[in-house]
Design an enzyme around this catalytic site. Structure first.
Site, PDB file in Angstrom:
ATOM      1  N   HIS A 265      53.860  36.972  51.081  1.00 48.50           N
ATOM      2  CA  HIS A 265      52.554  37.086  51.737  1.00 48.50           C
ATOM      3  C   HIS A 265      51.933  35.698  51.917  1.00 48.50           C
ATOM      4  O   HIS A 265      52.356  34.742  51.267  1.00 48.50           O
ATOM      5  CB  HIS A 265      51.600  37.949  50.905  1.00 48.50           C
ATOM      6  CG  HIS A 265      51.835  39.424  51.051  1.00 48.50           C
ATOM      7  ND1 HIS A 265      52.793  40.087  50.324  1.00 48.50           N
ATOM      8  CD2 HIS A 265      51.263  40.354  51.865  1.00 48.50           C
ATOM      9  CE1 HIS A 265      52.791  41.372  50.663  1.00 48.50           C
ATOM     10  NE2 HIS A 265      51.874  41.556  51.600  1.00 48.50           N
TER      11      HIS A 265
ATOM     12  N   LYS B 250      46.602  35.375  49.322  1.00 46.54           N
ATOM     13  CA  LYS B 250      46.683  36.647  48.592  1.00 46.54           C
ATOM     14  C   LYS B 250      46.502  36.404  47.097  1.00 46.54           C
ATOM     15  O   LYS B 250      47.109  35.500  46.527  1.00 46.54           O
ATOM     16  CB  LYS B 250      48.015  37.345  48.877  1.00 46.54           C
ATOM     17  CG  LYS B 250      48.100  38.724  48.241  1.00 46.54           C
ATOM     18  CD  LYS B 250      49.172  39.579  48.865  1.00 46.54           C
ATOM     19  CE  LYS B 250      49.269  40.932  48.189  1.00 46.54           C
ATOM     20  NZ  LYS B 250      48.061  41.739  48.343  1.00 46.54           N
TER      21      LYS B 250
HETATM   22  P1  NAD Z   1      39.866  38.810  52.307  1.00 49.38           P
HETATM   23  O1  NAD Z   1      39.640  37.964  51.093  1.00 49.38           O
HETATM   24  O2  NAD Z   1      40.102  38.145  53.621  1.00 49.38           O
HETATM   25  O3  NAD Z   1      38.628  39.822  52.509  1.00 49.38           O
HETATM   26  C1  NAD Z   1      37.970  40.469  51.441  1.00 49.38           C
HETATM   27  C2  NAD Z   1      36.489  40.539  51.807  1.00 49.38           C
HETATM   28  O4  NAD Z   1      35.816  41.328  50.805  1.00 49.38           O
HETATM   29  C3  NAD Z   1      35.802  39.162  51.833  1.00 49.38           C
HETATM   30  O5  NAD Z   1      35.019  39.050  52.995  1.00 49.38           O
HETATM   31  C4  NAD Z   1      34.906  39.209  50.596  1.00 49.38           C
HETATM   32  O6  NAD Z   1      33.724  38.409  50.742  1.00 49.38           O
HETATM   33  C5  NAD Z   1      34.579  40.702  50.555  1.00 49.38           C
HETATM   34  N1  NAD Z   1      34.001  41.148  49.274  1.00 49.38           N
HETATM   35  C6  NAD Z   1      34.278  40.712  48.016  1.00 49.38           C
HETATM   36  N2  NAD Z   1      33.480  41.352  47.127  1.00 49.38           N
HETATM   37  C7  NAD Z   1      32.681  42.192  47.846  1.00 49.38           C
HETATM   38  C8  NAD Z   1      31.631  43.097  47.494  1.00 49.38           C
HETATM   39  N3  NAD Z   1      31.248  43.257  46.224  1.00 49.38           N
HETATM   40  N4  NAD Z   1      31.037  43.805  48.499  1.00 49.38           N
HETATM   41  C9  NAD Z   1      31.409  43.650  49.787  1.00 49.38           C
HETATM   42  N5  NAD Z   1      32.393  42.789  50.179  1.00 49.38           N
HETATM   43  C10 NAD Z   1      33.013  42.073  49.213  1.00 49.38           C
HETATM   44  O7  NAD Z   1      41.089  39.783  51.927  1.00 49.38           O
HETATM   45  P2  NAD Z   1      42.014  40.651  52.914  1.00 49.38           P
HETATM   46  O8  NAD Z   1      43.227  39.875  53.267  1.00 49.38           O
HETATM   47  O9  NAD Z   1      41.183  41.264  53.994  1.00 49.38           O
HETATM   48  O10 NAD Z   1      42.501  41.780  51.886  1.00 49.38           O
HETATM   49  C11 NAD Z   1      41.559  42.582  51.164  1.00 49.38           C
HETATM   50  C12 NAD Z   1      42.301  43.547  50.258  1.00 49.38           C
HETATM   51  O11 NAD Z   1      43.076  44.459  51.074  1.00 49.38           O
HETATM   52  C13 NAD Z   1      43.317  42.894  49.312  1.00 49.38           C
HETATM   53  O12 NAD Z   1      43.314  43.606  48.100  1.00 49.38           O
HETATM   54  C14 NAD Z   1      44.646  43.073  50.032  1.00 49.38           C
HETATM   55  O13 NAD Z   1      45.758  43.092  49.157  1.00 49.38           O
HETATM   56  C15 NAD Z   1      44.434  44.428  50.645  1.00 49.38           C
HETATM   57  N6  NAD Z   1      45.275  44.749  51.818  1.00 49.38           N
HETATM   58  C16 NAD Z   1      45.756  46.014  51.879  1.00 49.38           C
HETATM   59  C17 NAD Z   1      46.465  46.426  52.983  1.00 49.38           C
HETATM   60  C18 NAD Z   1      46.898  47.876  53.060  1.00 49.38           C
HETATM   61  O14 NAD Z   1      47.543  48.274  54.055  1.00 49.38           O
HETATM   62  N7  NAD Z   1      46.541  48.698  52.074  1.00 49.38           N
HETATM   63  C19 NAD Z   1      46.718  45.535  54.031  1.00 49.38           C
HETATM   64  C20 NAD Z   1      46.209  44.231  53.945  1.00 49.38           C
HETATM   65  C21 NAD Z   1      45.468  43.855  52.830  1.00 49.38           C
END
Ligand code: NAD
Length: 265
Positions: free
Chosen positions: A154, A158
């Site tokens: 990734h 991540k």
């Molecule tokens: P990212 O860091 O780009 O985005 C996360 C967002 O959440 C940020 O904007 C952050 O400020 C916000 N955040 C943090 N605490 C918060 C709170 N208390 N309230 C509201 N917002 C808050 O991360 P990303 O790449 O978008 O990934 C996010 C999560 O999704 C990770 O755990 C990743 O592993 C997961 N993910 C899952 C899939 C899937 O298909 N299930 C796919 C991609 C990513």
């Protein structure tokens, strides 16, 4: 249908905002970010290059323009737990995309699913959902003579490792081999560890650049190996799957669902 997106300025959040904006049947009624975010108050449409959507970033789901039918959450485990409490309080469906939960947090999600409908999937792509079935079947067909190793890569941002998808693939292989992943997983190797124990399932984690998500399950024995690989080339695949799950979830009773349920597999 009214949707709220938590972590809206994040990588997945922005992708979701863009897709919700394109869908006339979906209305974005709330977009949140963490309480210490410098972006709070900024319009999420402006942030995503979509013009003014009149949806300012908030730090509390209770401040949504209208109460959502479904909340879509791709944030952090701690944030998801707070969003779970909100959804439970108001009987709102929740799509959980976040990964990296402890087993206690997973228990809390299962407990909440007795009261509200929740889709909880480590990977919302159709391809990975099908791959999970293939991995289980292949493990069962090949049996204990084949060593199972899972390699994932990734992007450099991540935070959790191995990925939630790699762990689900490990669970699928373990199910096929009638093993318990918690008892047979090896999450890294270093130094003179000796030969491989053939009852283990190994994981290797790579991090770098902008890789959206690559997973390979290797089944290796004397003389041959089988590899099953999935490569995501952009985040739309996860976001489209999450929106499909949201549309499906709106009409479901309380329960804990995954993408297999959403796809009717
Ligand atoms: P990212 O860091 O780009 O985005 C996360 C967002 O959440 C940020 O904007 C952050 O400020 C916000 N955040 C943090 N605490 C918060 C709170 N208390 N309230 C509201 N917002 C808050 O991360 P990303 O790449 O978008 O990934 C996010 C999560 O999704 C990770 O755990 C990743 O592993 C997961 N993910 C899952 C899939 C899937 O298909 N299930 C796919 C991609 C990513």
């Amino acid at each position: 249908m009214n949707i709220a997106i938590t972590g809206a300025p994040g990588r997945m959040g922005r992708t979701l905002v863009g897709l919700v904006h394109q869908d006339p049947q979906l209305t974005l009624v709330g977009a949140t970010d963490r309480p210490d975010s410098s972006l709070l108050g900024t319009d999420i449409g402006a942030l995503c290059g979509l013009g003014d959507l009149k949806v300012p970033l908030i730090d509390d789901l209770d401040a949504c323009v209208t109460r959502p039918n479904v909340v879509i959450d791709f944030t952090t485990p701690a944030a998801t737990m707070a969003h779970l409490t909100y959804c439970r309080q108001f009987g709102i469906g929740l799509i959980i995309g976040t990964t990296g939960f402890s087993s206690e947090e997973k228990d809390q999600i299962a407990e909440a699913a007795k009261e509200i409908p929740i889709v909880f999937a480590a990977n919302y792509s159709v391809g990975v959902t099908v791959l999970l079935d293939l991995v289980k079947q292949t493990a069962a067909l090949l049996g204990d003579d084949y060593d199972v190793e899972i390699v994932e890569m990734h992007h450099r941002h991540k935070v959790d490792a191995p990925s939630g998808t790699a762990l689900r693939l490990g669970e699928a292989a373990a199910e096929g081999l009638k093993r318990n992943l918690e008892e047979c997983a090896i999450y890294g190797r270093e130094g003179a560890e000796g030969p491989r124990d053939n009852k283990t399932i190994g994981f290797a984690t790579l991090r770098g650049g902008d890789v959206v998500g690559d997973h390979t399950v290797v089944y290796a024995t004397e003389g041959e190996r089988v590899e099953l690989t999935h490569k995501a080339s952009n985040r739309n695949t996860f976001a489209k799957g999450a929106l499909r799950a949201a549309r499906w979830l709106k009409d479901q009773p309380a329960g804990l669902y995954d993408m297999r349920n959403v796809l009717g597999l």
